[in-house]
Design a protein around this motif. Structure first.
Motif, PDB file in Angstrom:
ATOM      1  N   ALA A  90      11.861   3.804 -15.377  1.00 58.80           N
ATOM      2  CA  ALA A  90      10.700   2.909 -15.408  1.00 58.80           C
ATOM      3  C   ALA A  90       9.669   3.310 -14.356  1.00 58.80           C
ATOM      4  CB  ALA A  90      11.150   1.468 -15.196  1.00 58.80           C
ATOM      5  N   ALA A  91      10.118   3.518 -13.123  1.00 58.20           N
ATOM      6  CA  ALA A  91       9.188   3.909 -12.059  1.00 58.20           C
ATOM      7  C   ALA A  91       8.536   5.253 -12.366  1.00 58.20           C
ATOM      8  CB  ALA A  91       9.924   3.959 -10.722  1.00 58.20           C
ATOM      9  N   LEU A  92       9.313   6.171 -12.912  1.00 59.34           N
ATOM     10  CA  LEU A  92       8.789   7.495 -13.248  1.00 59.34           C
ATOM     11  C   LEU A  92       7.700   7.406 -14.312  1.00 59.34           C
ATOM     12  CD1 LEU A  92       9.045  10.603 -12.947  1.00 59.34           C
ATOM     13  CD2 LEU A  92      10.819  10.515 -14.727  1.00 59.34           C
ATOM     14  N   ASP A 112       3.184   3.032  -6.574  1.00 63.01           N
ATOM     15  CA  ASP A 112       3.919   2.399  -5.476  1.00 63.01           C
ATOM     16  C   ASP A 112       4.315   0.969  -5.838  1.00 63.01           C
ATOM     17  OD1 ASP A 112       3.671   4.647  -3.856  1.00 63.01           O
ATOM     18  OD2 ASP A 112       1.848   3.924  -2.887  1.00 63.01           O
ATOM     19  N   TYR A 113       3.441   0.293  -6.582  1.00 58.25           N
ATOM     20  CA  TYR A 113       3.686  -1.116  -6.898  1.00 58.25           C
ATOM     21  C   TYR A 113       4.784  -1.290  -7.940  1.00 58.25           C
ATOM     22  CZ  TYR A 113      -0.951  -1.417  -4.733  1.00 58.25           C
ATOM     23  OH  TYR A 113      -2.022  -1.298  -3.884  1.00 58.25           O
ATOM     24  N   THR A 114       4.980  -0.290  -8.790  1.00 51.41           N
ATOM     25  CA  THR A 114       6.064  -0.369  -9.771  1.00 51.41           C
ATOM     26  C   THR A 114       7.324   0.317  -9.250  1.00 51.41           C
ATOM     27  OG1 THR A 114       5.113   1.578 -10.880  1.00 51.41           O
ATOM     28  CG2 THR A 114       4.584  -0.590 -11.797  1.00 51.41           C
ATOM     29  N   SER A 115       7.334   0.637  -7.959  1.00 51.83           N
ATOM     30  CA  SER A 115       8.548   1.205  -7.365  1.00 51.83           C
ATOM     31  C   SER A 115       8.840   0.496  -6.043  1.00 51.83           C
ATOM     32  CB  SER A 115       8.417   2.732  -7.206  1.00 51.83           C
ATOM     33  OG  SER A 115       7.300   3.082  -6.415  1.00 51.83           O
ATOM     34  N   TRP A 116       8.780   1.208  -4.927  1.00 52.15           N
ATOM     35  CA  TRP A 116       9.285   0.638  -3.672  1.00 52.15           C
ATOM     36  C   TRP A 116       8.479  -0.559  -3.166  1.00 52.15           C
ATOM     37  CZ3 TRP A 116       5.770   0.940   0.281  1.00 52.15           C
ATOM     38  CH2 TRP A 116       4.786   1.928   0.196  1.00 52.15           C
ATOM     39  N   ALA A 117       7.149  -0.506  -3.235  1.00 49.75           N
ATOM     40  CA  ALA A 117       6.349  -1.636  -2.739  1.00 49.75           C
ATOM     41  C   ALA A 117       6.564  -2.870  -3.604  1.00 49.75           C
ATOM     42  CB  ALA A 117       4.870  -1.262  -2.698  1.00 49.75           C
ATOM     43  N   GLY A 118       6.696  -2.654  -4.914  1.00 45.73           N
ATOM     44  CA  GLY A 118       6.962  -3.770  -5.810  1.00 45.73           C
ATOM     45  C   GLY A 118       8.325  -4.391  -5.569  1.00 45.73           C
ATOM     46  N   ASP A 119       9.307  -3.561  -5.245  1.00 47.64           N
ATOM     47  CA  ASP A 119      10.646  -4.090  -4.961  1.00 47.64           C
ATOM     48  C   ASP A 119      10.632  -4.956  -3.701  1.00 47.64           C
ATOM     49  OD1 ASP A 119      11.635  -2.781  -7.160  1.00 47.64           O
ATOM     50  OD2 ASP A 119      12.437  -1.083  -6.040  1.00 47.64           O
ATOM     51  N   ILE A 120       9.993  -4.439  -2.654  1.00 49.47           N
ATOM     52  CA  ILE A 120       9.912  -5.211  -1.404  1.00 49.47           C
ATOM     53  C   ILE A 120       9.115  -6.496  -1.631  1.00 49.47           C
ATOM     54  CG2 ILE A 120       9.097  -5.209   0.987  1.00 49.47           C
ATOM     55  CD1 ILE A 120       9.362  -2.103   0.884  1.00 49.47           C
TER      56      ILE A 120
END
Length: 297
Positions: A90-92, A112-120
Protein backbone atom coordinates in the motif's frame (compact mmCIF):
# COMPACT_ATOMS: atom_id res chain seq x y z
CA UNK A 1 14.25 -17.93 12.15
CA UNK A 2 12.07 -18.11 15.26
CA UNK A 3 10.00 -15.19 13.92
CA UNK A 4 9.33 -17.09 10.70
CA UNK A 5 8.37 -20.28 12.56
CA UNK A 6 6.02 -18.25 14.74
CA UNK A 7 4.48 -16.57 11.70
CA UNK A 8 3.95 -19.91 9.95
CA UNK A 9 2.33 -21.35 13.07
CA UNK A 10 0.12 -18.32 13.60
CA UNK A 11 -1.07 -17.92 10.01
CA UNK A 12 -1.30 -21.61 9.13
CA UNK A 13 -1.26 -22.30 5.40
CA UNK A 14 -1.43 -18.66 4.25
CA UNK A 15 1.46 -17.11 2.34
CA UNK A 16 3.84 -16.17 5.13
CA UNK A 17 7.21 -16.87 3.54
CA UNK A 18 8.92 -14.46 1.20
CA UNK A 19 9.39 -16.94 -1.65
CA UNK A 20 5.64 -17.63 -1.88
CA UNK A 21 4.78 -13.93 -1.92
CA UNK A 22 7.46 -13.21 -4.51
CA UNK A 23 6.19 -16.03 -6.71
CA UNK A 24 2.66 -14.65 -6.50
CA UNK A 25 3.91 -11.21 -7.62
CA UNK A 26 5.95 -12.72 -10.46
CA UNK A 27 2.92 -14.68 -11.65
CA UNK A 28 0.81 -11.54 -11.47
CA UNK A 29 3.39 -9.67 -13.57
CA UNK A 30 3.44 -12.46 -16.15
CA UNK A 31 -0.33 -12.32 -16.45
CA UNK A 32 -0.13 -8.54 -17.06
CA UNK A 33 2.90 -8.28 -19.40
CA UNK A 34 2.14 -4.84 -20.84
CA UNK A 35 1.30 -3.11 -17.56
CA UNK A 36 3.60 -0.57 -15.87
CA UNK A 37 5.15 -1.17 -12.45
CA UNK A 38 2.96 1.64 -11.14
CA UNK A 39 -0.19 -0.17 -12.26
CA UNK A 40 1.04 -3.59 -11.11
CA UNK A 41 1.67 -2.24 -7.62
CA UNK A 42 -1.69 -0.51 -7.42
CA UNK A 43 -3.49 -3.61 -8.66
CA UNK A 44 -1.72 -5.61 -5.96
CA UNK A 45 -3.19 -3.19 -3.43
CA UNK A 46 -6.42 -5.09 -4.07
CA UNK A 47 -4.82 -8.12 -2.41
CA UNK A 48 -4.01 -6.35 0.87
CA UNK A 49 -6.98 -5.15 2.93
CA UNK A 50 -10.16 -3.11 2.32
CA UNK A 51 -8.79 -0.06 4.15
CA UNK A 52 -6.10 0.27 1.45
CA UNK A 53 -8.66 0.42 -1.37
CA UNK A 54 -10.77 3.36 -0.21
CA UNK A 55 -11.55 6.55 -2.13
CA UNK A 56 -8.74 8.32 -0.27
CA UNK A 57 -6.23 5.80 -1.61
CA UNK A 58 -7.64 6.24 -5.12
CA UNK A 59 -7.02 9.99 -4.84
CA UNK A 60 -3.46 9.87 -3.52
CA UNK A 61 -2.33 7.12 -5.90
CA UNK A 62 -4.38 8.19 -8.91
CA UNK A 63 -5.58 4.60 -9.30
CA UNK A 64 -8.92 3.13 -8.27
CA UNK A 65 -8.52 -0.46 -7.15
CA UNK A 66 -11.29 -2.48 -5.46
CA UNK A 67 -10.52 -5.00 -2.76
CA UNK A 68 -10.25 -8.58 -4.04
CA UNK A 69 -8.83 -10.75 -1.28
CA UNK A 70 -6.26 -10.49 1.52
CA UNK A 71 -3.63 -12.71 -0.08
CA UNK A 72 -0.81 -10.21 0.60
CA UNK A 73 -2.06 -9.08 4.01
CA UNK A 74 0.69 -10.98 5.82
CA UNK A 75 3.57 -10.45 8.21
CA UNK A 76 6.74 -12.09 6.95
CA UNK A 77 10.50 -11.80 7.11
CA UNK A 78 11.57 -9.25 4.51
CA UNK A 79 15.27 -8.37 4.37
CA UNK A 80 15.54 -10.22 7.67
CA UNK A 81 12.93 -8.07 9.45
CA UNK A 82 9.35 -9.00 10.33
CA UNK A 83 7.31 -6.79 7.99
CA UNK A 84 3.63 -6.09 7.34
CA UNK A 85 3.75 -6.91 3.64
CA UNK A 86 0.29 -5.58 2.84
CA UNK A 87 1.27 -2.28 4.44
CA UNK A 88 4.42 -2.30 2.29
CA UNK A 89 2.44 -2.76 -0.94
CA UNK A 90 0.00 0.00 0.00
CA UNK A 91 2.72 2.49 0.95
CA UNK A 92 4.70 1.61 -2.17
CA UNK A 93 1.69 2.25 -4.42
CA UNK A 94 1.76 5.94 -3.41
CA UNK A 95 5.48 6.38 -4.07
CA UNK A 96 6.02 4.98 -7.56
CA UNK A 97 6.02 7.48 -10.42
CA UNK A 98 3.21 7.17 -12.94
CA UNK A 99 4.02 6.92 -16.65
CA UNK A 100 3.67 10.44 -18.05
CA UNK A 101 2.34 13.39 -16.08
CA UNK A 102 -0.64 12.47 -13.93
CA UNK A 103 -2.66 14.11 -11.17
CA UNK A 104 -1.08 11.92 -8.49
CA UNK A 105 2.34 13.33 -9.44
CA UNK A 106 1.15 16.53 -7.79
CA UNK A 107 0.33 14.57 -4.63
CA UNK A 108 3.63 12.65 -4.51
CA UNK A 109 4.39 14.40 -1.23
CA UNK A 110 1.65 12.25 0.32
CA UNK A 111 4.10 9.34 0.32
CA UNK A 112 5.14 10.16 3.89
CA UNK A 113 1.51 10.54 4.95
CA UNK A 114 0.53 7.10 3.65
CA UNK A 115 3.51 5.53 5.41
CA UNK A 116 5.47 6.49 8.54
CA UNK A 117 3.99 9.96 9.22
CA UNK A 118 0.48 8.62 8.73
CA UNK A 119 1.15 5.76 11.12
CA UNK A 120 2.44 8.09 13.83
CA UNK A 121 -0.33 10.61 13.22
CA UNK A 122 -3.04 7.94 13.21
CA UNK A 123 -1.83 6.65 16.57
CA UNK A 124 -2.08 10.18 18.01
CA UNK A 125 -5.53 10.65 16.44
CA UNK A 126 -6.88 7.42 17.85
CA UNK A 127 -5.47 8.03 21.31
CA UNK A 128 -6.87 11.57 21.55
CA UNK A 129 -10.18 11.03 19.75
CA UNK A 130 -11.19 7.86 21.61
CA UNK A 131 -10.15 8.33 25.23
CA UNK A 132 -10.43 5.16 27.26
CA UNK A 133 -9.87 2.78 24.35
CA UNK A 134 -6.11 3.02 24.72
CA UNK A 135 -4.27 3.24 28.02
CA UNK A 136 -1.48 5.46 26.74
CA UNK A 137 -0.05 7.04 23.64
CA UNK A 138 2.79 4.54 23.87
CA UNK A 139 0.27 1.71 23.53
CA UNK A 140 -1.28 3.44 20.51
CA UNK A 141 2.13 3.89 18.88
CA UNK A 142 3.12 0.29 19.55
CA UNK A 143 -0.10 -0.91 17.92
CA UNK A 144 -0.56 1.50 15.01
CA UNK A 145 3.05 2.50 14.29
CA UNK A 146 4.65 -0.83 15.11
CA UNK A 147 8.06 -2.14 14.13
CA UNK A 148 6.48 -4.23 11.36
CA UNK A 149 4.66 -1.13 10.07
CA UNK A 150 7.85 0.91 10.01
CA UNK A 151 9.85 -1.84 8.34
CA UNK A 152 7.13 -1.82 5.67
CA UNK A 153 7.43 1.96 5.35
CA UNK A 154 11.19 1.88 4.96
CA UNK A 155 10.94 -0.96 2.45
CA UNK A 156 8.38 1.04 0.44
CA UNK A 157 10.59 4.13 0.37
CA UNK A 158 13.67 2.14 -0.64
CA UNK A 159 11.99 -0.01 -3.29
CA UNK A 160 10.24 3.02 -4.80
CA UNK A 161 13.58 4.80 -5.08
CA UNK A 162 14.99 1.81 -6.98
CA UNK A 163 12.00 1.67 -9.32
CA UNK A 164 11.82 5.42 -9.95
CA UNK A 165 15.50 5.47 -10.91
CA UNK A 166 15.26 2.43 -13.18
CA UNK A 167 12.05 2.55 -15.21
CA UNK A 168 12.78 -0.85 -16.79
CA UNK A 169 13.01 -2.87 -13.60
CA UNK A 170 10.16 -5.16 -12.63
CA UNK A 171 8.53 -4.86 -9.23
CA UNK A 172 9.47 -8.43 -8.32
CA UNK A 173 13.13 -7.78 -9.16
CA UNK A 174 13.22 -4.58 -7.09
CA UNK A 175 11.65 -6.44 -4.18
CA UNK A 176 14.15 -9.29 -4.52
CA UNK A 177 17.05 -6.82 -4.56
CA UNK A 178 15.77 -5.22 -1.36
CA UNK A 179 15.39 -8.62 0.29
CA UNK A 180 19.01 -9.53 -0.50
CA UNK A 181 20.45 -6.85 1.80
CA UNK A 182 20.13 -6.72 5.61
CA UNK A 183 17.48 -4.42 7.02
CA UNK A 184 20.03 -2.46 9.05
CA UNK A 185 21.66 -1.25 5.83
CA UNK A 186 18.32 -0.10 4.45
CA UNK A 187 17.62 1.81 7.66
CA UNK A 188 20.90 3.71 7.44
CA UNK A 189 20.33 4.48 3.76
CA UNK A 190 16.83 5.72 4.58
CA UNK A 191 18.16 8.03 7.31
CA UNK A 192 20.83 9.43 5.00
CA UNK A 193 18.74 9.94 1.87
CA UNK A 194 15.34 10.84 3.30
CA UNK A 195 16.48 12.94 6.27
CA UNK A 196 20.02 13.94 5.29
CA UNK A 197 21.29 12.09 8.32
CA UNK A 198 25.01 12.34 9.03
CA UNK A 199 26.94 9.48 10.63
CA UNK A 200 30.23 9.33 12.43
CA UNK A 201 30.96 5.63 12.62
CA UNK A 202 27.71 4.22 14.08
CA UNK A 203 26.51 7.48 15.63
CA UNK A 204 23.94 9.82 14.11
CA UNK A 205 25.41 13.30 14.59
CA UNK A 206 22.37 15.45 13.69
CA UNK A 207 19.50 13.77 15.58
CA UNK A 208 17.70 17.03 16.43
CA UNK A 209 17.36 17.88 12.75
CA UNK A 210 15.98 14.42 11.94
CA UNK A 211 13.56 14.52 14.87
CA UNK A 212 12.30 17.96 13.83
CA UNK A 213 11.58 16.72 10.30
CA UNK A 214 9.62 13.75 11.66
CA UNK A 215 7.62 16.02 13.98
CA UNK A 216 6.91 18.57 11.24
CA UNK A 217 5.77 15.96 8.73
CA UNK A 218 3.54 14.21 11.24
CA UNK A 219 1.94 17.52 12.17
CA UNK A 220 1.34 18.25 8.48
CA UNK A 221 -0.41 14.89 8.19
CA UNK A 222 -2.65 15.73 11.14
CA UNK A 223 -3.56 19.07 9.60
CA UNK A 224 -4.76 17.31 6.46
CA UNK A 225 -6.42 14.33 8.10
CA UNK A 226 -10.20 14.18 7.92
CA UNK A 227 -10.28 11.98 11.01
CA UNK A 228 -8.59 14.40 13.38
CA UNK A 229 -11.69 16.29 14.51
CA UNK A 230 -10.83 16.06 18.20
CA UNK A 231 -7.41 17.55 17.44
CA UNK A 232 -8.53 20.51 15.34
CA UNK A 233 -8.76 22.96 18.22
CA UNK A 234 -5.42 21.79 19.55
CA UNK A 235 -3.84 22.27 16.13
CA UNK A 236 -5.41 25.71 15.75
CA UNK A 237 -3.72 26.73 18.97
CA UNK A 238 -0.49 25.11 17.78
CA UNK A 239 -0.35 27.00 14.49
CA UNK A 240 -1.64 30.41 15.56
CA UNK A 241 1.04 31.27 18.07
CA UNK A 242 4.35 30.09 19.39
CA UNK A 243 3.69 30.93 23.03
CA UNK A 244 2.73 28.10 25.34
CA UNK A 245 -0.91 27.05 25.77
CA UNK A 246 -2.27 23.86 27.36
CA UNK A 247 -3.58 22.50 24.03
CA UNK A 248 -0.41 23.37 22.18
CA UNK A 249 1.78 21.83 24.86
CA UNK A 250 -0.27 18.63 24.83
CA UNK A 251 -0.09 18.21 21.06
CA UNK A 252 3.59 19.14 21.06
CA UNK A 253 4.27 16.43 23.64
CA UNK A 254 2.33 13.89 21.56
CA UNK A 255 4.26 14.78 18.42
CA UNK A 256 7.59 14.56 20.23
CA UNK A 257 6.71 11.17 21.70
CA UNK A 258 5.63 9.95 18.27
CA UNK A 259 8.80 11.14 16.57
CA UNK A 260 11.01 9.61 19.26
CA UNK A 261 9.11 6.33 18.94
CA UNK A 262 10.00 6.24 15.23
CA UNK A 263 13.58 7.34 15.89
CA UNK A 264 13.96 4.55 18.41
CA UNK A 265 13.04 2.07 15.68
CA UNK A 266 15.59 3.61 13.32
CA UNK A 267 18.38 3.59 15.90
CA UNK A 268 17.70 0.04 17.12
CA UNK A 269 17.15 -1.53 13.73
CA UNK A 270 20.02 0.36 12.13
CA UNK A 271 22.38 -1.01 14.81
CA UNK A 272 23.30 2.56 15.67
CA UNK A 273 24.59 3.99 18.92
CA UNK A 274 21.74 4.94 21.32
CA UNK A 275 21.25 8.68 21.52
CA UNK A 276 20.66 11.37 24.12
CA UNK A 277 20.03 14.81 22.64
CA UNK A 278 18.09 18.04 23.07
CA UNK A 279 15.25 18.46 20.53
CA UNK A 280 14.26 21.84 19.13
CA UNK A 281 11.68 23.80 21.11
CA UNK A 282 9.70 24.30 17.90
CA UNK A 283 10.58 22.04 14.96
CA UNK A 284 9.26 24.63 12.51
CA UNK A 285 11.39 27.35 14.16
CA UNK A 286 14.84 25.87 14.89
CA UNK A 287 16.27 29.36 15.40
CA UNK A 288 14.50 29.38 18.78
CA UNK A 289 17.00 26.77 19.94
CA UNK A 290 16.61 23.52 21.81
CA UNK A 291 14.85 22.61 25.03
CA UNK A 292 16.82 22.48 28.27
CA UNK A 293 16.45 18.72 28.75
CA UNK A 294 17.61 15.62 26.92
CA UNK A 295 15.53 12.88 25.31
CA UNK A 296 16.57 9.37 24.35
CA UNK A 297 16.28 7.43 21.11
Amino acid sequence: MLCLIWAQYFFGNSMTDFSSVLQFIRSFEQSHPDVSVYEITNRLRGYTKPSYTTKAWSIVTGFEQPFIEAKLDQELLFAGELTDFGHFIAALSDQIDQPGLQWSDFTRWTGDYTSWAGDIGSAIELFRSKPGNLKSLREALDRFASDSDHSANIAAWTVSETINKNKQIRLSDAIEQYHARPYSEHVKTFIQRRFNGIFENQTLTNPAKLEAEIRNTTFAYLELSQNAGALKQMMKSFTQKLRSTPDRDLLSADLLQGSLHFMSHLIRKGNLTPLNFKPYQQPQAPWLGTVNYEVSA
